[in-house]
Motif scaffolding. Structure first.
Motif, PDB file in Angstrom:
ATOM      1  N   CYS A   1     -10.297 -34.959  76.630  1.00  0.00           N
ATOM      2  CA  CYS A   1     -10.733 -35.112  78.302  1.00  0.00           C
ATOM      3  C   CYS A   1     -10.257 -33.772  79.036  1.00  0.00           C
ATOM      4  O   CYS A   1      -9.287 -33.309  78.648  1.00  0.00           O
ATOM      5  CB  CYS A   1      -9.856 -36.229  78.816  1.00  0.00           C
ATOM      6  SG  CYS A   1     -10.122 -36.720  80.669  1.00  0.00           S
ATOM      7  N   GLY A   2     -11.072 -33.496  79.866  1.00  0.00           N
ATOM      8  CA  GLY A   2     -11.158 -32.356  80.709  1.00  0.00           C
ATOM      9  C   GLY A   2      -9.715 -32.106  81.356  1.00  0.00           C
ATOM     10  O   GLY A   2      -9.270 -33.449  81.892  1.00  0.00           O
ATOM     11  N   GLU A   3      -9.434 -31.215  82.282  1.00  0.00           N
ATOM     12  CA  GLU A   3      -8.348 -30.928  82.989  1.00  0.00           C
ATOM     13  C   GLU A   3      -8.516 -31.847  84.337  1.00  0.00           C
ATOM     14  O   GLU A   3      -9.991 -31.845  84.666  1.00  0.00           O
ATOM     15  CB  GLU A   3      -7.915 -29.386  83.325  1.00  0.00           C
ATOM     16  CG  GLU A   3      -7.452 -28.904  82.222  1.00  0.00           C
ATOM     17  CD  GLU A   3      -7.291 -27.297  82.562  1.00  0.00           C
ATOM     18  OE1 GLU A   3      -6.508 -26.988  83.321  1.00  0.00           O
ATOM     19  OE2 GLU A   3      -8.088 -26.423  82.075  1.00  0.00           O
ATOM     20  N   MET A   4      -7.347 -32.162  85.070  1.00  0.00           N
ATOM     21  CA  MET A   4      -7.755 -32.930  86.202  1.00  0.00           C
ATOM     22  C   MET A   4      -8.542 -31.829  87.278  1.00  0.00           C
ATOM     23  O   MET A   4      -8.136 -31.018  87.561  1.00  0.00           O
ATOM     24  CB  MET A   4      -6.574 -33.567  86.644  1.00  0.00           C
ATOM     25  CG  MET A   4      -6.636 -34.265  87.924  1.00  0.00           C
ATOM     26  SD  MET A   4      -5.162 -34.610  88.836  1.00  0.00           S
ATOM     27  CE  MET A   4      -4.392 -33.187  89.657  1.00  0.00           C
ATOM     28  N   ALA A   5      -9.499 -32.406  87.988  1.00  0.00           N
ATOM     29  CA  ALA A   5     -10.495 -31.622  88.813  1.00  0.00           C
ATOM     30  C   ALA A   5     -10.496 -32.538  90.052  1.00  0.00           C
ATOM     31  O   ALA A   5     -10.496 -33.861  90.256  1.00  0.00           O
ATOM     32  CB  ALA A   5     -11.829 -31.378  88.310  1.00  0.00           C
TER      33      ALA A   5
ATOM     34  N   ALA B   1       0.249 -36.212  75.046  1.00  0.00           N
ATOM     35  CA  ALA B   1       0.433 -35.444  76.046  1.00  0.00           C
ATOM     36  C   ALA B   1       1.120 -34.144  75.835  1.00  0.00           C
ATOM     37  O   ALA B   1       0.726 -33.154  74.959  1.00  0.00           O
ATOM     38  CB  ALA B   1       0.534 -36.012  77.317  1.00  0.00           C
ATOM     39  N   ARG B   2       2.326 -34.057  75.983  1.00  0.00           N
ATOM     40  CA  ARG B   2       3.330 -33.004  76.061  1.00  0.00           C
ATOM     41  C   ARG B   2       3.779 -32.772  74.590  1.00  0.00           C
ATOM     42  O   ARG B   2       4.023 -31.725  73.869  1.00  0.00           O
ATOM     43  CB  ARG B   2       4.508 -33.126  76.746  1.00  0.00           C
ATOM     44  CG  ARG B   2       4.432 -32.919  78.058  1.00  0.00           C
ATOM     45  CD  ARG B   2       5.955 -33.046  78.708  1.00  0.00           C
ATOM     46  NE  ARG B   2       6.535 -34.225  78.764  1.00  0.00           N
ATOM     47  CZ  ARG B   2       7.536 -34.835  78.914  1.00  0.00           C
ATOM     48  NH1 ARG B   2       8.396 -33.840  79.279  1.00  0.00           N
ATOM     49  NH2 ARG B   2       8.116 -35.908  79.067  1.00  0.00           N
ATOM     50  N   GLY B   3       3.542 -33.971  73.677  1.00  0.00           N
ATOM     51  CA  GLY B   3       3.700 -33.793  72.167  1.00  0.00           C
ATOM     52  C   GLY B   3       2.736 -32.894  71.548  1.00  0.00           C
ATOM     53  O   GLY B   3       3.117 -32.004  70.719  1.00  0.00           O
ATOM     54  N   ALA B   4       1.396 -32.885  72.215  1.00  0.00           N
ATOM     55  CA  ALA B   4       0.638 -31.939  71.610  1.00  0.00           C
ATOM     56  C   ALA B   4       0.420 -30.660  72.162  1.00  0.00           C
ATOM     57  O   ALA B   4       0.290 -29.720  71.372  1.00  0.00           O
ATOM     58  CB  ALA B   4      -0.915 -32.405  72.017  1.00  0.00           C
ATOM     59  N   LEU B   5       1.249 -30.459  73.231  1.00  0.00           N
ATOM     60  CA  LEU B   5       1.438 -29.024  73.815  1.00  0.00           C
ATOM     61  C   LEU B   5       2.560 -28.583  72.813  1.00  0.00           C
ATOM     62  O   LEU B   5       2.430 -27.250  72.606  1.00  0.00           O
ATOM     63  CB  LEU B   5       1.918 -29.001  75.221  1.00  0.00           C
ATOM     64  CG  LEU B   5       1.097 -29.518  76.478  1.00  0.00           C
ATOM     65  CD1 LEU B   5       1.476 -29.641  77.594  1.00  0.00           C
ATOM     66  CD2 LEU B   5      -0.205 -28.605  76.179  1.00  0.00           C
TER      67      LEU B   5
ATOM     68  N   LEU C   1      -4.674 -32.577  80.340  1.00  0.00           N
ATOM     69  CA  LEU C   1      -3.139 -31.937  80.635  1.00  0.00           C
ATOM     70  C   LEU C   1      -3.637 -30.774  81.778  1.00  0.00           C
ATOM     71  O   LEU C   1      -4.668 -29.739  81.295  1.00  0.00           O
ATOM     72  CB  LEU C   1      -2.741 -31.007  79.606  1.00  0.00           C
ATOM     73  CG  LEU C   1      -2.361 -32.174  78.308  1.00  0.00           C
ATOM     74  CD1 LEU C   1      -2.441 -31.581  76.912  1.00  0.00           C
ATOM     75  CD2 LEU C   1      -1.284 -32.815  78.861  1.00  0.00           C
ATOM     76  N   THR C   2      -3.030 -30.615  82.692  1.00  0.00           N
ATOM     77  CA  THR C   2      -3.306 -29.545  83.885  1.00  0.00           C
ATOM     78  C   THR C   2      -2.872 -28.188  83.197  1.00  0.00           C
ATOM     79  O   THR C   2      -2.023 -27.942  82.703  1.00  0.00           O
ATOM     80  CB  THR C   2      -2.630 -29.952  84.995  1.00  0.00           C
ATOM     81  OG1 THR C   2      -2.850 -31.050  85.423  1.00  0.00           O
ATOM     82  CG2 THR C   2      -2.773 -28.950  85.974  1.00  0.00           C
TER      83      THR C   2
ATOM     84  N   ASN D   1      -6.971 -26.461  78.505  1.00  0.00           N
ATOM     85  CA  ASN D   1      -8.288 -25.852  78.903  1.00  0.00           C
ATOM     86  C   ASN D   1      -9.125 -26.228  77.645  1.00  0.00           C
ATOM     87  O   ASN D   1      -8.840 -26.680  76.502  1.00  0.00           O
ATOM     88  CB  ASN D   1      -8.138 -24.391  79.150  1.00  0.00           C
ATOM     89  CG  ASN D   1      -6.873 -23.970  78.346  1.00  0.00           C
ATOM     90  OD1 ASN D   1      -7.208 -23.678  77.071  1.00  0.00           O
ATOM     91  ND2 ASN D   1      -5.755 -23.518  78.835  1.00  0.00           N
ATOM     92  N   LEU D   2     -10.395 -25.585  77.657  1.00  0.00           N
ATOM     93  CA  LEU D   2     -11.428 -25.744  76.703  1.00  0.00           C
ATOM     94  C   LEU D   2     -10.917 -24.932  75.355  1.00  0.00           C
ATOM     95  O   LEU D   2     -11.111 -25.792  74.160  1.00  0.00           O
ATOM     96  CB  LEU D   2     -12.741 -25.187  77.062  1.00  0.00           C
ATOM     97  CG  LEU D   2     -13.913 -25.575  76.179  1.00  0.00           C
ATOM     98  CD1 LEU D   2     -15.265 -25.769  76.886  1.00  0.00           C
ATOM     99  CD2 LEU D   2     -14.044 -24.401  75.288  1.00  0.00           C
TER     100      LEU D   2
END
Length: 716
Positions: free
Chosen positions: A391-395, A581-585, A370-371, A375-376
């Motif tokens: 999984c880390g943010e898109m780099a 994704a957004r459900g976890a946010l 998730l952008t 974060n960590l």
């Protein structure tokens, strides 16, 4: 008689007027009922509200409709708008766009301030501890710093219990608790840092100077014929000389295809023919860097500079030379072996894609990359609440290859993340392959994910993200070059297609497996949809059924409860798992709900406790000084811009909540729950002040992401 007749007519007219008044009153009441969704006034039933994507909140908790000023009374309307503006102006929440010159002046002014204390002086308390002395760009005035330093924040320093003292010393916003950190304390002593994948300074300098070598990536790119010559930075004579050296060493014939791309004769396995050590100016491992079509950055004139040899690079960084499974140490006379027999040996020794150590995604709860908000610290919170894979943010690959510290920070991993991957985004095979080669040497990851579905304009316009969905040949080159560079599993994240109504992943699903990917995550929307409308899970099922058995397919989109999870996993057994994704946010405890198979009617205090855990992890990650506190506050506010959309289970007539429901204005069961339901940035700031103290003067905040907004016609 005439008087009686007139009286009767008058009575009839009065009755007609009364009937008209009753009719008008009835019509007015019906209009009010249609505006007020309260069931007490005859509003639509919960099922009807659900059909209109309106959250069916119980009538006891609904707020009364707001006062609407009459359009005919301009003064009242102005007063109403003025009062609303005053109510919302507790904090300035609109971020002004500043010019680069203005930002530079502010940075210079900040550096001259006594609050810009030297980190070494703050940590030791000794003004003579800084090795730069008078040349240091930070302030060394301890007394002025103490006089200007903001008051400490309530709570304990996040670094209490570490083997070493707080790295921020006097600059820590919890410095008053440092005296309690003694060896006799019963605190659980642990290592100084639980994070890995930091960027080595020597490696960063090599990236800055464009002197990093990528032996595995370049050799595989040569083998695939994906390196295009670029003689803008190096003279033609040097390139021809190096090509001659390459031919002499490998004994292979180089040809060019119709596009001018360099092709390697298939009679020799070029990947295995490359030497593992670089030999100064004649280094063949660095030819592809010099021949790169897309420069990594606008560097200074590097004429006459030599690429740093690979063995010297590994001596500087302290790393071991990479030895691939398919590399065999040979004597010089063995290089002259027959090409046909060499090809047979290499084909046997080369690691097959299916022989790689794979990650089993089946049945695991996967927190999607998730952008900004993924974060960590947020991932640590989700791990505690039940997430299995993170999984880390898109780099962006180009930023990583330029050594940008802010981009490398997206790759950091906490020790609690036992199954962790990084997500990369790039537009060209050489850029992606070299980035993966670098990450394989510098970072500890379990898998690498390539983003081919990002809908953001700035990414798509550069040819990356979902733009690749319109270029299957480039997709193939990126996946093949990345897969052949490392032995770790490679996954791909895509959308259904680029344009609405033109799905195309089902026609590429078998090819994606053949190119080397071990898993593919499909977001059930097109790029044009962005995040609008519901995800097309029927199409995801179709793709999962068409996929080969060796390719794991993950679904993504609109999972907001354990019911959604169960439905998708049971409707399509071929589906390995689902991304959340957004459900976890909005509600990170969704992982707990899925594992315990229940709807958690979480209280406001429990939600606040989760926010406290995030703040603690944030201070440990970004720092406990003023800068770290404000960085933690910024990411907390970004997260709160999503969490306010959660509606407590106990307030709903129909459960579970759906992700696309629009929430009416409602009261919570207590003041804190009401505050958490507010969509006002001023209220989010108040919540942050409960955890991180008062905001500094002139503070402003505006959410970075609006996930369901799309303005232009081309975006839906």
């Amino acid at each position: 008689m005439e008087e009686a007749a007139s009286t009767k007519v008058a009575e009839v007219e009065e009755e007609e007027e009364e009937e008209e008044e009753e009719e008008e009153a009835k019509t007015k009441k019906e209009e009010e009922i249609s505006e007020d969704p309260s069931p007490a006034n005859g509003a639509p039933k919960p099922e009807e509200l659900v059909a209109k994507a309106i959250a069916p909140v119980k009538r006891d908790y609904l707020c009364p409709p707001p006062l609407r000023p009459s359009s005919s009374n301009d003064d009242k309307e102005k007063d109403f708008l003025s009062d609303k503006k005053n109510r919302d102006s507790t904090h300035v929440v609109v971020k002004e766009k500043k010019s680069k010159r203005q930002l530079k002046r502010e940075r210079q002014k900040e550096q001259k301030s006594a609050l810009h204390i030297c980190p070494v002086v703050a940590k030791t308390g000794d003004v003579n501890a800084c090795r730069y002395d008078g040349n240091c760009r930070f302030s060394h005035d301890l007394e002025a710093f103490k006089a200007l330093k903001p008051a400490d924040i309530e709570g304990n320093c996040p670094f209490l219990g570490f083997e070493e003292p707080c790295p921020y010393g006097l600059a820590c916003r919890f410095s008053g608790t440092h005296k309690d950190n003694g060896p006799a304390e019963t605190l659980n002593v642990r290592k100084k840092s639980s994070e890995v994948n930091g960027l080595n300074k020597d490696v960063q300098r090599l990236l800055w100077k464009n002197k990093m070598s990528f032996p595995r990536a370049d050799s595989h790119l040569k083998h695939l014929g994906l390196v295009v010559k670029d003689k803008s930075k190096f003279g033609k004579a040097d390139v021809d000389q190096e090509e001659g050296a390459l031919t002499a060493v490998n004994g292979s014939n180089h040809q060019q295809n119709d596009d001018g791309n360099e092709m390697v004769n298939d009679s020799v396995n070029n990947e295995d023919s490359f030497p593992t050590k670089c030999m100064g100016k004649d280094c063949t491992n660095d030819i592809s860097m010099k021949d790169e079509t897309h420069p990594l950055k606008k560097a200074k004139n590097t004429a006459g500079e030599e690429c740093l040899p690979t063995d010297l690079y590994y001596n500087i960084t302290g790393l071991a030379l990479p030895v691939k499974n398919d590399e065999v140490q040979t004597e010089p006379e063995e290089i002259a072996m027959d090409n046909s027999s060499k090809t047979e040996v290499d084909s046997c020794l080369k690691l097959n894609v299916r022989e790689k150590k794979l990650v089993d995604f089946r049945g695991k709860l996967y927190l999607a990359p998730l952008t900004t908000v993924g974060n960590l610290p947020f991932r640590r919170v989700c791990k505690v609440l039940g997430a299995d894979i993170t999984c880390g943010e898109m780099a962006m690959c180009t930023n990583l290859l330029q050594g940008q510290a802010s981009e490398w920070a997206l790759l950091r991993r906490h020790s609690s993340e036992d199954l962790f991957g990084v997500q990369l985004c790039g537009a060209y095979p050489d850029t992606v392959a070299r980035t993966i080669d670098l990450i394989d040497r510098e970072c500890t990851v379990d898998f690498i994910d390539i983003n081919m579905g990002c809908p953001i304009d700035i990414v798509v316009n550069k040819g990356a993200g979902s733009s690749l969905l319109t270029k299957p040949m480039r997709m193939k080159n990126i996946i093949q070059s990345a897969c052949g560079t490392v032995d770790k599993p490679l996954t791909v994240k895509v959308r259904t297609g680029y344009f609405e109504g033109r799905n195309r992943i089902d026609s590429l699903i078998a090819d994606i497996s053949y190119w080397g990917a071990s898993a593919v995550a499909i977001h059930g929307r097109s790029r044009q949809q962005r995040y609008s409308k519901l995800a097309d899970w029927d199409y995801i099922y179709q793709c999962a059924r068409k996929a080969p058995d060796v390719l794991q397919v993950l679904g993504n989109g609109d999972i907001f409860s354990y019911v959604d999870w169960n439905n998708h996993t049971s409707n399509c057994p071929e589906l390995s798992t689902c991304m959340i994704a957004r459900g976890a946010l909005i509600k990170p405890w969704i992982f707990t709900e899925i594992k315990e198979q229940r709807h958690w009617d979480i209280t406001s205090n429990e939600r606040l406790s989760i926010l406290k855990d995030f703040v603690y992890c944030g201070l440990e990650h970004w720092g406990s000084d003023s800068k770290g506190v404000e960085t933690t506050r910024h990411f907390l506010l970004e997260w709160l811009s999503y969490t306010h959309r959660y509606i407590p289970v106990g307030l709903l007539d129909v459960i579970p909540q759906r992700l696309n429901w629009r929430s009416p204005s409602y009261f919570g069961r207590d003041d804190l729950e009401t505050l958490m339901a507010s969509d006002s940035a001023a209220d989010w700031i108040r919540i942050s002040e409960m955890l991180l103290g008062k905001v500094p003067a002139g503070f402003s905040f505006a959410p970075k992401h609006k996930s369901n907004a799309y303005d232009s016609a081309e975006n839906g």
